[in-house]
Design an enzyme around this catalytic site. Structure first.
Site, PDB file in Angstrom:
ATOM      1  N   HIS B 256       0.835  -1.207   0.000  1.00 54.56           N
ATOM      2  CA  HIS B 256       0.000   0.000   0.000  1.00 54.56           C
ATOM      3  C   HIS B 256       0.871   1.259   0.000  1.00 54.56           C
ATOM      4  CE1 HIS B 256      -3.746   2.247   1.125  1.00 54.56           C
ATOM      5  NE2 HIS B 256      -2.867   3.069   1.672  1.00 54.56           N
ATOM      6  N   GLU B 257       1.818   1.303   0.906  1.00 53.76           N
ATOM      7  CA  GLU B 257       2.664   2.503   0.992  1.00 53.76           C
ATOM      8  C   GLU B 257       3.568   2.630  -0.233  1.00 53.76           C
ATOM      9  OE1 GLU B 257       1.708   4.591   2.999  1.00 53.76           O
ATOM     10  OE2 GLU B 257       0.508   3.273   4.280  1.00 53.76           O
ATOM     11  N   HIS B 260       1.687   4.540  -2.804  1.00 56.21           N
ATOM     12  CA  HIS B 260       1.806   5.993  -2.581  1.00 56.21           C
ATOM     13  C   HIS B 260       3.194   6.496  -2.993  1.00 56.21           C
ATOM     14  CE1 HIS B 260      -1.948   6.815  -0.504  1.00 56.21           C
ATOM     15  NE2 HIS B 260      -1.730   5.890   0.428  1.00 56.21           N
ATOM     16  N   GLU B 286      -4.712   7.705  -3.127  1.00 55.37           N
ATOM     17  CA  GLU B 286      -5.253   6.452  -2.595  1.00 55.37           C
ATOM     18  C   GLU B 286      -5.564   5.471  -3.729  1.00 55.37           C
ATOM     19  OE1 GLU B 286      -5.126   6.130   0.590  1.00 55.37           O
ATOM     20  OE2 GLU B 286      -6.325   4.343   1.031  1.00 55.37           O
TER      21      GLU B 286
END
Lengths: 491, 491
Positions: B256-257, B260, B286
């Site tokens: 997830h990170e 980003h 997101e």
């Protein structure tokens, strides 16, 4: 008292921003991703530009003018003294010169690193000339008609002149030479042998930091290529390094940086984010790192305790008594590199640089002749020839980044440490009994109480005089070295 | 073109200083000594004050006025658009209100943490009231007569209104509820069992980051309590966490990170330290983290590869086929906590918050009634009662720090990710064959080329429309979820 309050409120944010610049420096040396460097340079330049604008803000000049001649309490007077110094320093140097210096020294550092890697002084000489020309221009602006080298020195050690230093160093050099010669005629003590697990080194290093009073609630220890201490107030971080075969490198780097860091951590919290909330000069700073490292950390008493810790951590490492261990820790041996030098020879390395850099600045020595001058002087002082430029004139980064007037503060710090140690021994007569069980609290407590807590309240020489009860001079350092090494080497 | 050049030169330093603020945030969450917090608060306040002064500097207003009506190329026009937004945003909010908000939310965060630890909503309600009053005042200043909640939303998702979101979310909620109910009627798939060495988790986590294209020359991975990504341009750092019994927590936090971070790392380097050199909105950000994590990282094809990696790293962990592993990774189960929710239920958690915060801001819901309203809505959506406030209304930090209008961008990002995934599958027909051998390059390359590289060039909705070739709506996300979970749960 409005002008003072306004000045201090404004300066508070300047101090806070300066702390941020320091934190970015820490980040760069410890955790920054390699490829971030170009962006970081832009970030630092932007922050430095904000800081410069704040330091020279006309309102600061107005507030200082309004305070001229006003009677102030000692803390307020010291704050005004420090802000005036910063305002005048920043205002005297034209912004364009400051920017050129920043750009040229940044590039020069890279060229120095390349030249050192290639042992090629000639490749570095042109950019060093450029740096020296710019520094001379800056020095002339700062000196405003006075002595250029003294003006440079004032950046690191306000209140001390080259003449003051020559007085101290003139006595130091022959005495250290003589002691060195006597020592090197004796049999060389045994050193440590074998490999020392690096994780275990770091564990013992952390214990040493704690033993000397370093507070990790307000700091942290990381590994870096060059050990350093960074930050003031509530966030003072240190770095250390390890060498598989030389655990003393790690331990004494840590104790040295802990000396710097404890000075910052122990300043009166009333001074937080004010001009007084940081060590007052490089020389006084170095006095703390050196007294922690040498007079305390390398003492017979403390090394006795450390010997036990090392046996617990590493088992048998080829040394079987406290006496032999103390001799190993304090071994005097020939070498080219200042940062690896023992207590006896260290200042000889510094004095060489002090004399050469004054000659460079005065124009008595040309950049093209610097390598030969270095090598001649080295041979005169140490009795053997420099084998390559990376072991000689190219070994230190300082000149490439424009640090002139900085080297002598190392030896001044040692002189100060000698004076402080004298007074400490008188104040704490049973110090050795404490150190021999690893208790440094009376020593560090005395330094905190008599020196560290004052931060920037007193001028450098004044704080040393107040703490040591004497006018600083080289004799206490020399007496301490003579006694210590006569004992170890049976002179 | 002098006004534009002057504006951009000035803004460059503002961008650089903003990056420094981000780096201090990283430092605070990962390496800062505990006791440094009060000093750090002063440092951040000083830097924020510099940033605010720069953003509202009258010269910026003058340059923008000089550029009004001037024809600009698309990049220059986008820069001016973003600087105008920042200038107007900062200028509209009175400095005193901004300072009060900063102080109150800083204190409120601590009170929220205490209240959460004590499961005591009543202890938090008074300070939440204060925050809401201030945010409403700020919202009114920003809205300048328009809708207050829309003005708040514009801080995170410019160009999207609450009405837009209601349109999307209105379709999402019943469809997700229906899918959830159908899934929970099926037998629950097997989960992982046993302990997973945390060092091995971090090692595989680093491999996953690399697999998704995260560049550690321009970033680094550390552990932190809450995973996050921080920074833009050449220094984009992420954090992750480990849980001995739940390795997926670590792996999918990392992915997830990385989503980003890769968005930031993949922006055209021409935009470095300009307003375009960062992700354009929270929703678009997101969309990247969620498509990396879910549509790619939790796909049947990619989990097949991950299953092999986990067997290599951990041996037998109670799951014996790729199918069973994919079902374990995508297991749908009841729970109170948004951040731990599966793909099907996650948006239900967000929609609950979106509706409640709009009602709070509109004055239709009083702070005193918020806990009961939360619990009622939770039971209506999930079919069971909240057992304690820390599992309910006190679980998220957002409202305490004044983040209103932020929650919906999570679901908007999921909606965007659905649209992008649709287009990605069309553009890369053999994607599953690549993912099944751990090759994400076609997927991440498509996202870089079609979306990430543009940074702030296009407005949020426009960049999604350009990349996905469709007006963003919830249908692709719903179709994807229905297909995926019908397969896993044999619906």
């Amino acid at each position: 008292m409005t002008a003072y309050d306004d000045l201090m409120a404004y300066d508070h944010d300047t101090q806070a921003l300066a702390q941020i610049a320091g934190r970015l420096g820490w980040d760069q040396e410890t955790v920054m991703p390699r490829g971030a460097a170009p962006q970081r340079a832009e970030e630092m330049a932007a922050l430095e530009s904000v800081l410069h604008a704040r330091r020279t803000d006309p309102r600061v000049g107005d507030w200082l003018a309004a305070l001229d001649g006003v009677s102030l309490d000692p803390v307020a007077a010291a704050n005004v003294r420090e802000i005036t110094r910063s305002y005048e320093r920043a205002s005297k140097v034209p912004a364009k010169l400051a920017a050129t210096l920043a750009r040229v020294t940044s590039a020069a550092q890279g060229k120095w690193a390349d030249a050192r890697a290639g042992d090629d002084y000639a490749a570095f000489a042109p950019v060093l000339s450029e740096v020296i020309d710019l520094k001379r221009e800056e020095g002339a602006a700062l000196a405003a008609g006075g002595d250029v080298y003294d003006a440079m020195l004032a950046d690191y050690e306000p209140g001390t002149t080259a003449a003051d230093l020559q007085g101290m160093f003139g006595a130091l050099r022959p005495a250290l030479s003589e002691l060195r010669t006597a020592i090197l005629e004796q049999p060389k003590p045994q050193g440590v042998t074998g490999a020392f697990d690096e994780a275990a080194q770091l564990k013992l290093s952390a214990l040493l930091a704690q033993t000397f009073g370093y507070n990790t609630d307000h700091g942290r220890i990381d590994k870096a290529v060059h050990p350093f201490s960074s930050g003031s107030g509530l966030d003072v971080r240190i770095t250390t390094r390890t060498n598989l075969h030389d655990p003393f490198n790690c331990f004494y780097s840590t104790i040295h940086e802990v000396g710097h860091a404890c000075y910052e951590q122990n300043i009166d919290t009333d001074y937080l984010l004010t001009p007084l909330g940081q060590g007052v000069s490089m020389g006084v700073h170095e006095s703390q790192s050196r007294i922690y490292e040498n007079q305390i950390g390398r003492s017979r008493a403390f090394t006795g305790w450390l010997f036990g810790q090392m046996r617990d951590a590493f088992g048998d490492f080829g040394i079987d008594s406290e006496e032999a261990f103390c001799a190993a820790v304090n071994r005097v041996s020939n070498g080219y590199i200042r940062t690896e030098a023992d207590e006896v020879q260290y200042n000889l390395h510094v004095l060489l640089r002090f004399d050469l850099e004054r000659a460079l600045m005065a124009g008595d020595l040309q950049v093209g002749d610097l390598e030969a001058a270095w090598n001649d002087r080295f041979e005169a002082d140490f009795g053997y020839k420099v084998d390559k430029a990376s072991n000689g004139v190219l070994q230190d980064v300082h000149w490439s980044v424009g640090l002139f007037g900085y080297f002598p503060t190392y030896s001044l710090g040692n002189v100060y440490a000698g004076c402080l140690h004298d007074a400490l021994r008188s104040a704490v007569p049973d110090l050795d009994a404490q150190l021999s069980v690893g208790d440094t609290s009376a020593a560090t407590g005395w330094l905190q109480q008599n020196l560290q807590r004052h931060g920037g309240l007193y001028e450098p020489r004044e704080v040393i005089e107040r703490a040591s009860g004497q006018v600083p001079g080289p004799e206490p350092l020399l007496a301490y070295l003579r006694a210590k090494f006569s004992d170890i080497y049976a002179l």
